[in-house]
Design a protein around this motif. Structure first.
Motif, PDB file in Angstrom:
ATOM      1  N   GLU A 103     100.492  82.580  64.428  1.00 14.07           N
ATOM      2  CA  GLU A 103     101.610  81.321  65.268  1.00 14.07           C
ATOM      3  C   GLU A 103     103.012  82.123  65.597  1.00 14.07           C
ATOM      4  O   GLU A 103     103.055  81.529  66.061  1.00 14.07           O
ATOM      5  N   HIS A 104     103.683  82.948  64.902  1.00 13.53           N
ATOM      6  CA  HIS A 104     105.246  82.880  64.904  1.00 13.53           C
ATOM      7  C   HIS A 104     105.283  84.608  65.470  1.00 13.53           C
ATOM      8  O   HIS A 104     106.445  85.205  66.641  1.00 13.53           O
ATOM      9  N   ASP A 105     104.574  85.661  66.035  1.00 15.86           N
ATOM     10  CA  ASP A 105     104.503  86.867  66.835  1.00 15.86           C
ATOM     11  C   ASP A 105     104.099  86.903  68.392  1.00 15.86           C
ATOM     12  O   ASP A 105     102.600  86.422  68.906  1.00 15.86           O
ATOM     13  N   PRO A 106     104.893  86.875  69.127  1.00 15.42           N
ATOM     14  CA  PRO A 106     104.601  86.595  70.018  1.00 15.42           C
ATOM     15  C   PRO A 106     103.731  87.513  71.459  1.00 15.42           C
ATOM     16  O   PRO A 106     103.391  87.794  72.223  1.00 15.42           O
ATOM     17  N   LEU A 107     104.051  88.965  69.773  1.00 14.30           N
ATOM     18  CA  LEU A 107     103.655  90.235  70.647  1.00 14.30           C
ATOM     19  C   LEU A 107     102.620  90.637  70.647  1.00 14.30           C
ATOM     20  O   LEU A 107     101.660  91.328  71.146  1.00 14.30           O
ATOM     21  N   LEU A 108     102.069  90.115  69.663  1.00 12.48           N
ATOM     22  CA  LEU A 108     100.447  90.033  70.253  1.00 12.48           C
ATOM     23  C   LEU A 108      98.676  89.260  70.442  1.00 12.48           C
ATOM     24  O   LEU A 108      98.471  88.772  69.925  1.00 12.48           O
ATOM     25  N   ALA A 109     100.191  88.181  71.125  1.00 19.64           N
ATOM     26  CA  ALA A 109      99.420  87.245  72.397  1.00 19.64           C
ATOM     27  C   ALA A 109      97.972  88.413  72.845  1.00 19.64           C
ATOM     28  O   ALA A 109      97.429  87.457  72.888  1.00 19.64           O
ATOM     29  N   ASN A 110      98.495  89.794  73.264  1.00 14.42           N
ATOM     30  CA  ASN A 110      96.722  90.072  74.330  1.00 14.42           C
ATOM     31  C   ASN A 110      96.308  89.598  72.847  1.00 14.42           C
ATOM     32  O   ASN A 110      94.680  90.845  74.121  1.00 14.42           O
ATOM     33  N   VAL A 111      95.943  90.463  72.004  1.00 16.26           N
ATOM     34  CA  VAL A 111      94.928  90.598  70.695  1.00 16.26           C
ATOM     35  C   VAL A 111      94.207  89.500  69.904  1.00 16.26           C
ATOM     36  O   VAL A 111      93.747  89.319  69.233  1.00 16.26           O
ATOM     37  N   ARG A 112      95.623  87.973  70.425  1.00 12.93           N
ATOM     38  CA  ARG A 112      94.814  86.987  69.566  1.00 12.93           C
ATOM     39  C   ARG A 112      94.187  86.142  69.392  1.00 12.93           C
ATOM     40  O   ARG A 112      93.475  85.295  68.692  1.00 12.93           O
ATOM     41  N   GLN A 113      93.558  86.295  70.690  1.00  6.20           N
ATOM     42  CA  GLN A 113      91.980  85.168  71.230  1.00  6.20           C
ATOM     43  C   GLN A 113      90.820  86.506  70.751  1.00  6.20           C
ATOM     44  O   GLN A 113      89.431  85.135  70.789  1.00  6.20           O
ATOM     45  N   THR A 114      90.772  87.319  70.461  1.00  6.49           N
ATOM     46  CA  THR A 114      89.940  87.990  70.189  1.00  6.49           C
ATOM     47  C   THR A 114      88.700  88.533  69.129  1.00  6.49           C
ATOM     48  O   THR A 114      89.730  87.075  68.027  1.00  6.49           O
ATOM     49  N   ASP A 115      87.419  87.626  68.643  1.00  5.70           N
ATOM     50  CA  ASP A 115      86.995  87.818  67.283  1.00  5.70           C
ATOM     51  C   ASP A 115      87.851  88.883  66.271  1.00  5.70           C
ATOM     52  O   ASP A 115      87.821  88.250  65.031  1.00  5.70           O
ATOM     53  N   GLY A 116      87.943  90.375  66.587  1.00  9.55           N
ATOM     54  CA  GLY A 116      88.774  91.149  65.797  1.00  9.55           C
ATOM     55  C   GLY A 116      89.660  90.693  64.727  1.00  9.55           C
ATOM     56  O   GLY A 116      89.891  90.580  63.521  1.00  9.55           O
ATOM     57  N   PHE A 117      90.276  89.583  65.981  1.00  7.02           N
ATOM     58  CA  PHE A 117      91.579  89.353  65.217  1.00  7.02           C
ATOM     59  C   PHE A 117      91.525  87.779  64.498  1.00  7.02           C
ATOM     60  O   PHE A 117      92.554  87.982  63.338  1.00  7.02           O
ATOM     61  N   ARG A 118      90.835  87.361  64.850  1.00  9.76           N
ATOM     62  CA  ARG A 118      90.087  85.381  64.042  1.00  9.76           C
ATOM     63  C   ARG A 118      90.074  86.201  62.693  1.00  9.76           C
ATOM     64  O   ARG A 118      90.038  85.900  61.738  1.00  9.76           O
ATOM     65  N   GLU A 119      88.672  87.687  62.527  1.00 10.48           N
ATOM     66  CA  GLU A 119      88.360  87.919  61.599  1.00 10.48           C
ATOM     67  C   GLU A 119      89.601  88.485  60.532  1.00 10.48           C
ATOM     68  O   GLU A 119      90.053  88.625  59.443  1.00 10.48           O
ATOM     69  N   ILE A 120      91.028  89.318  60.631  1.00 15.74           N
ATOM     70  CA  ILE A 120      91.931  89.689  60.244  1.00 15.74           C
ATOM     71  C   ILE A 120      92.478  88.922  59.967  1.00 15.74           C
ATOM     72  O   ILE A 120      92.847  88.631  58.508  1.00 15.74           O
ATOM     73  N   GLN A 121      92.754  87.729  60.929  1.00 18.94           N
ATOM     74  CA  GLN A 121      93.595  86.359  60.379  1.00 18.94           C
ATOM     75  C   GLN A 121      93.240  85.585  59.594  1.00 18.94           C
ATOM     76  O   GLN A 121      94.156  85.409  58.527  1.00 18.94           O
ATOM     77  N   ALA A 122      91.818  85.862  58.921  1.00 16.76           N
ATOM     78  CA  ALA A 122      91.104  84.848  57.985  1.00 16.76           C
ATOM     79  C   ALA A 122      91.203  85.477  56.894  1.00 16.76           C
ATOM     80  O   ALA A 122      91.395  85.191  55.454  1.00 16.76           O
ATOM     81  N   ARG A 123      91.133  86.836  56.794  1.00 19.40           N
ATOM     82  CA  ARG A 123      91.354  87.774  55.372  1.00 19.40           C
ATOM     83  C   ARG A 123      93.013  87.216  55.002  1.00 19.40           C
ATOM     84  O   ARG A 123      93.136  87.147  53.959  1.00 19.40           O
ATOM     85  N   VAL A 124      94.301  87.346  56.266  1.00 21.41           N
ATOM     86  CA  VAL A 124      95.473  87.219  55.746  1.00 21.41           C
ATOM     87  C   VAL A 124      95.313  86.063  55.603  1.00 21.41           C
ATOM     88  O   VAL A 124      96.470  85.633  54.158  1.00 21.41           O
ATOM     89  N   LYS A 125      95.089  84.913  55.782  1.00 18.37           N
ATOM     90  CA  LYS A 125      95.158  83.303  55.688  1.00 18.37           C
ATOM     91  C   LYS A 125      94.581  82.895  53.949  1.00 18.37           C
ATOM     92  O   LYS A 125      95.683  83.298  53.291  1.00 18.37           O
ATOM     93  N   THR A 126      93.680  83.901  53.711  1.00 15.07           N
ATOM     94  CA  THR A 126      93.046  83.893  52.341  1.00 15.07           C
ATOM     95  C   THR A 126      94.276  84.038  50.949  1.00 15.07           C
ATOM     96  O   THR A 126      94.421  83.809  51.063  1.00 15.07           O
ATOM     97  N   ARG A 127      94.505  85.164  51.636  1.00 13.50           N
ATOM     98  CA  ARG A 127      95.527  86.540  49.921  1.00 13.50           C
ATOM     99  C   ARG A 127      96.970  85.883  50.396  1.00 13.50           C
ATOM    100  O   ARG A 127      97.581  85.427  50.004  1.00 13.50           O
ATOM    101  N   TRP A 128      97.085  84.925  51.845  1.00 13.36           N
ATOM    102  CA  TRP A 128      98.426  84.071  52.189  1.00 13.36           C
ATOM    103  C   TRP A 128      98.679  82.878  50.867  1.00 13.36           C
ATOM    104  O   TRP A 128      98.820  82.819  49.961  1.00 13.36           O
ATOM    105  N   GLU A 129      97.460  82.289  51.006  1.00 12.41           N
ATOM    106  CA  GLU A 129      97.061  81.311  50.219  1.00 12.41           C
ATOM    107  C   GLU A 129      97.311  81.115  49.128  1.00 12.41           C
ATOM    108  O   GLU A 129      97.530  79.920  48.070  1.00 12.41           O
ATOM    109  N   ALA A 130      96.529  82.287  48.603  1.00 12.13           N
ATOM    110  CA  ALA A 130      95.918  82.541  46.952  1.00 12.13           C
ATOM    111  C   ALA A 130      97.173  83.428  46.801  1.00 12.13           C
ATOM    112  O   ALA A 130      97.536  83.705  45.093  1.00 12.13           O
ATOM    113  N   PHE A 131      98.481  83.819  47.404  1.00 10.74           N
ATOM    114  CA  PHE A 131      99.945  84.883  46.800  1.00 10.74           C
ATOM    115  C   PHE A 131     100.123  83.151  45.785  1.00 10.74           C
ATOM    116  O   PHE A 131     100.980  82.501  45.879  1.00 10.74           O
ATOM    117  N   GLU A 132     101.245  83.971  44.783  1.00  8.52           N
ATOM    118  CA  GLU A 132     101.476  83.730  43.273  1.00  8.52           C
ATOM    119  C   GLU A 132     102.925  84.639  43.018  1.00  8.52           C
ATOM    120  O   GLU A 132     102.337  85.268  43.142  1.00  8.52           O
TER     121      GLU A 132
END
Length: 133
Positions: A103-132
């Motif tokens: 959400e917060h990094d505007p410098l990544l706007a050019n890649v945010r809508q790519t499939d590759g970005f969405r895949e990375i984002q999904a993996r990062v979200k999983t790790r973020w939510e599991a972080f303790e």
């Protein structure tokens, strides 16, 4: 980081000025080269990536934040393949800041809508939510 935050705030002229000062003060270092890459990328210079030599790239690949920063620069220059490659490196090195990535990094706007970005984002979200702490 100050220049990066200025760029986040769309204060491009100030960001470029800050990056140029750092590039001058830290010539030949990762910081100086990365600053020159940011400045060139923000100005739309096609050869901006040439500012980062192989040695600095190798150092950046070892760190999650530097890898993320290099990804931002590649995204700014429109090189989506390199931006995604560097984001994957950042993720492998422990970059799991999902809110910044999603959400917060505007410098990544050019890649945010790519499939590759969405895949990375999904993996990062999983790790973020599991972080303790």
């Amino acid at each position: 980081v100050y220049g990066q935050l200025l760029a986040f705030a769309h204060r491009t002229d100030e960001a470029v000025e800050t990056f140029y000062r750092l590039a001058e003060d830290a010539q030949g270092t990762l910081f100086g080269q990365l600053a020159r890459f940011y400045a060139g990328a923000l100005l739309g210079e096609e050869d901006a990536a040439a500012a980062l030599d192989e040695g600095s790239q190798e150092v950046a690949r070892r760190d999650p934040e530097y890898s993320w920063m290099v990804a931002e620069c590649h995204a700014l220059t429109g090189d989506a393949a390199q931006a995604l490659n560097w984001l994957e490196t950042a993720e492998r090195r422990g970059f799991i800041n999902y809110p910044v990535l999603a959400e917060h990094d505007p410098l990544l706007a050019n890649v945010r809508q790519t499939d590759g970005f969405r895949e990375i984002q999904a993996r990062v979200k999983t790790r973020w939510e599991a972080f303790e702490v």
